[in-house]
Design an enzyme around this catalytic site. Structure first.
Site, mmCIF file in Angstrom:
data_model
loop_
_atom_site.group_PDB
_atom_site.id
_atom_site.type_symbol
_atom_site.label_atom_id
_atom_site.label_comp_id
_atom_site.label_asym_id
_atom_site.label_seq_id
_atom_site.Cartn_x
_atom_site.Cartn_y
_atom_site.Cartn_z
ATOM 1 N N ASP A 13 0.815 -1.229 0.000
ATOM 2 C CA ASP A 13 0.000 0.000 0.000
ATOM 3 C C ASP A 13 0.843 1.272 0.000
ATOM 4 O O ASP A 13 0.441 2.291 0.569
ATOM 5 C CB ASP A 13 -0.954 0.034 1.212
ATOM 6 C CG ASP A 13 -1.839 -1.198 1.277
ATOM 7 O OD1 ASP A 13 -2.258 -1.651 0.210
ATOM 8 O OD2 ASP A 13 -2.098 -1.688 2.376
ATOM 9 N N LYS A 16 2.198 2.258 -5.071
ATOM 10 C CA LYS A 16 2.985 1.799 -6.228
ATOM 11 C C LYS A 16 2.241 1.972 -7.535
ATOM 12 O O LYS A 16 2.821 2.369 -8.535
ATOM 13 C CB LYS A 16 3.319 0.300 -6.083
ATOM 14 C CG LYS A 16 4.271 -0.015 -4.978
ATOM 15 C CD LYS A 16 4.525 -1.505 -4.886
ATOM 16 C CE LYS A 16 3.331 -2.307 -4.434
ATOM 17 N NZ LYS A 16 2.885 -2.060 -3.071
ATOM 18 N N GLY A 40 -4.077 -4.254 -4.379
ATOM 19 C CA GLY A 40 -5.030 -3.307 -4.936
ATOM 20 C C GLY A 40 -4.280 -2.034 -5.250
ATOM 21 O O GLY A 40 -3.832 -1.343 -4.346
ATOM 22 N N HIS A 41 -4.060 -1.770 -6.518
ATOM 23 C CA HIS A 41 -3.287 -0.594 -6.899
ATOM 24 C C HIS A 41 -4.234 0.512 -7.354
ATOM 25 O O HIS A 41 -4.928 0.368 -8.358
ATOM 26 C CB HIS A 41 -2.298 -0.942 -8.016
ATOM 27 C CG HIS A 41 -1.196 -1.826 -7.529
ATOM 28 N ND1 HIS A 41 -0.282 -2.411 -8.343
ATOM 29 C CD2 HIS A 41 -0.874 -2.206 -6.277
ATOM 30 C CE1 HIS A 41 0.569 -3.118 -7.618
ATOM 31 N NE2 HIS A 41 0.216 -3.014 -6.361
ATOM 32 N N THR A 42 -4.270 1.594 -6.586
ATOM 33 C CA THR A 42 -5.175 2.688 -6.936
ATOM 34 C C THR A 42 -4.504 3.584 -7.963
ATOM 35 O O THR A 42 -3.386 4.037 -7.767
ATOM 36 C CB THR A 42 -5.534 3.502 -5.676
ATOM 37 O OG1 THR A 42 -6.004 2.583 -4.700
ATOM 38 C CG2 THR A 42 -6.611 4.531 -5.965
ATOM 39 N N GLN A 223 2.306 -5.912 -3.108
ATOM 40 C CA GLN A 223 2.644 -6.036 -1.681
ATOM 41 C C GLN A 223 3.909 -5.225 -1.364
ATOM 42 O O GLN A 223 4.213 -4.275 -2.057
ATOM 43 C CB GLN A 223 2.806 -7.503 -1.242
ATOM 44 C CG GLN A 223 1.510 -8.283 -1.199
ATOM 45 C CD GLN A 223 1.061 -8.784 -2.544
ATOM 46 O OE1 GLN A 223 1.842 -9.354 -3.294
ATOM 47 N NE2 GLN A 223 -0.187 -8.567 -2.885
ATOM 48 N N GLY A 419 0.397 14.229 -4.407
ATOM 49 C CA GLY A 419 -1.056 14.251 -4.548
ATOM 50 C C GLY A 419 -1.506 13.026 -5.304
ATOM 51 O O GLY A 419 -0.677 12.283 -5.843
HETATM 52 P P1 IMP Z 1 -2.406 -12.772 1.999
HETATM 53 O O1 IMP Z 1 -1.437 -12.253 1.003
HETATM 54 O O2 IMP Z 1 -3.843 -12.562 1.612
HETATM 55 O O3 IMP Z 1 -2.129 -14.206 2.366
HETATM 56 O O4 IMP Z 1 -2.224 -11.932 3.356
HETATM 57 C C1 IMP Z 1 -1.056 -12.034 4.142
HETATM 58 C C2 IMP Z 1 -0.693 -10.679 4.751
HETATM 59 O O5 IMP Z 1 -0.268 -9.804 3.722
HETATM 60 C C3 IMP Z 1 -1.859 -9.963 5.444
HETATM 61 O O6 IMP Z 1 -1.342 -9.221 6.531
HETATM 62 C C4 IMP Z 1 -2.360 -9.002 4.388
HETATM 63 O O7 IMP Z 1 -3.028 -7.888 4.947
HETATM 64 C C5 IMP Z 1 -1.050 -8.606 3.737
HETATM 65 N N1 IMP Z 1 -1.199 -8.174 2.341
HETATM 66 C C6 IMP Z 1 -1.328 -8.956 1.265
HETATM 67 N N2 IMP Z 1 -1.411 -8.229 0.141
HETATM 68 C C7 IMP Z 1 -1.295 -6.955 0.512
HETATM 69 C C8 IMP Z 1 -1.248 -5.718 -0.217
HETATM 70 O O8 IMP Z 1 -1.337 -5.654 -1.450
HETATM 71 N N3 IMP Z 1 -1.096 -4.596 0.529
HETATM 72 C C9 IMP Z 1 -0.959 -4.637 1.874
HETATM 73 N N4 IMP Z 1 -0.984 -5.760 2.584
HETATM 74 C C10 IMP Z 1 -1.157 -6.912 1.925
#
Ligand code: IMP
Length: 432
Positions: A13, A16, A40-42, A223, A419
């Site tokens: 988050d 990116k 989730g890329h905004t 991630q 921004g």
């Molecule tokens: P999983 O990838 O769904 O197995 O989640 C494992 C951990 O990674 C959890 O703490 C999620 O909140 C975190 N996580 C997975 N993908 C993202 C992302 O794109 N952004 C932020 N945290 C993520």
């Protein structure tokens, strides 16, 4: 050979999507190399505001080739919905390619993910519940289904049948829940294959051709490095390698071809899900409310799950570690403008563990939760920065804050975002 890996430097988050969207206009090819629809890329641009989960953020550029690489795990239902949504907004999808080696998320992965979380009770990881962990586990156990399998009914059936049988034993006997219907599942995935057929291909030659041409290629991370299955805050991590090594592995380019690793860091810290977060601020802390930006399009809620993100000061101990294990040499610092109204800004520069000061994160969560952050304070700038496009026009305090982050992380500054929109960007050093 302008091949740049762009990775999240923190817990995901970091913004990116928005940096890739900006850089994609200058790249010939963008390859998303890992993770799945846990990301989730905004992206905010002339087409609208989008939360992309699987499609590379370069899709909005009319000339960029976009590849979903083989390190990604794909939920085909989610991908098809995303493609339909993009098409409705007039986005051209003809340059989207899906590696036939990418693994597919199946219904039993999602069920397993949720049941495993339920059974972890107080020790839950806080996964996104999208089946990511079980899909990667099956890939490593060599019982995964790949995108290419969806295009060949015979192969799909022969691979799926024994797996569904095994999964149903686990679901019914261990968890006491309903079995997954074999025929329905098979037919649903055959239909997904038909919908995605025009995009699924062996992307190897395509990637090699662009490498040979010396084209600008961007490897798009999902991630963040601190969620890496090896280097992150294990077990509170995702199940893939989101860092620079994963970028090479998941996109099919050799590590020696990567010229630069750009680490994207938010100007403060956030985390969703469980796990240690040394610089976390309590919800009651007035600084946390400023960072949350409630009610704005950039409010700190997870782009995938809508969960409120945990908030904290910039953690330079984690950031330097992240830069070291990934070879980050250039930085994109995002959301600087969020700090515009803070009179004082803190940076964590070391951890205190008992009587000892340490400058690298302990490897075990048991020790990580015991540490106390040691802060340095810097004066805020109390001036809006969103309209600024030139680094040297930023308030002196903002320049000093950025310079200090670079010094602590050990990399030079490339981009600053001030921004939510594509042009709210300050280019300091070019990477392509
Ligand atoms: P999983 O990838 O769904 O197995 O989640 C494992 C951990 O990674 C959890 O703490 C999620 O909140 C975190 N996580 C997975 N993908 C993202 C992302 O794109 N952004 C932020 N945290 C993520």
């Amino acid at each position: 050979m302008p091949l740049v890996a762009l990775i999240g430097g923190q817990w995901g988050d970091e913004g990116k999507g928005r940096i890739v969207d900006w850089m994609a206009s200058r790249a010939a090819m963008v390859i998303r190399y890992g993770g799945g629809n846990n990301a989730g890329h905004t992206v905010v641009n002339k087409f609208g505001t989008f939360k992309l989960h699987l499609v590379p953020s370069g899709i909005f550029d009319p000339t960029t080739m976009n590849i979903i690489g083989h390190g990604v795990v794909i939920d085909p239902k989610v991908l098809i919905e995303e493609l339909d949504m993009l098409r409705e907004h007039g986005v051209d999808l003809s340059r989207l390619y899906i590696s036939d080696r990418a693994h597919i998320i199946m219904p039993y992965h999602i069920i397993q993910d949720r049941l495993q979380e339920r059974d972890r009770g107080d020790n839950k990881i806080g996964t996104t519940g999208r089946g990511i962990g079980p899909a990667y586990a099956d890939k490593m156990s060599r019982i995964g289904i790949r995108a290419g399998d969806l295009l060949d009914q015979e192969t799909l059936l022969s691979r799926l049948k024994p797996v569904v049988e095994e999964k149903n034993q686990i679901l019914t006997r261990l968890y006491g829940v309903k079995a997954v219907p074999m025929t329905e599942t098979f037919l649903a995935y055959v239909r997904y294959g038909v919908r995605l057929m025009e995009h699924i291909t062996n992307v190897h030659s395509m990637v090699q051709r662009e490498l040979a041409r010396d084209s600008a290629i961007l490897l798009e991370g999902a991630q963040g490095a601190l969620l890496d299955v090896d280097y992150g805050t294990y077990p509170y991590v995702t199940s893939s390698p989101p860092g620079a090594a994963g970028a090479a592995q998941g996109s099919g380019v050799g590590p020696s071809r990567i010229r630069s690793v750009m680490g994207v860091f938010k100007a403060y810290s956030t985390r969703v899900g469980e796990g240690p977060f040394p610089t976390e601020l309590s919800d009651e802390d007035p600084n946390a409310e400023v960072l949350r930006q409630s009610g704005t399009p950039w409010a700190e809620v997870g782009a995938t799950t809508g969960r409120p993100r945990r908030l904290g000061w910039f953690d330079a101990v984690m950031a330097r570690y992240s830069a070291e294990v990934n070879g980050i040499d250039i930085l994109a610092i995002t959301k600087l403008d969020v700090l515009d109204t803070l009179p004082t800004i803190k940076i964590c520069i070391a951890y205190r563990m008992g009587d000892e000061l340490i400058d690298t994160p302990p490897s075990s969560v048991a020790n990580l939760v015991k540490i106390e952050p040691v802060y340095e304070e810097m004066p805020g700038w109390l001036t809006p920065t969103t309209g600024i496009r030139d680094f040297y026009r930023l308030p002196m305090q903002a320049q000093a804050y950025l310079a200090r982050l670079c010094e602590l992380i050990g990399a030079r500054l490339g981009i600053v975002s001030v921004g939510p929109e594509r042009d709210h960007t300050i280019l300091v050093n070019d990477v392509f």
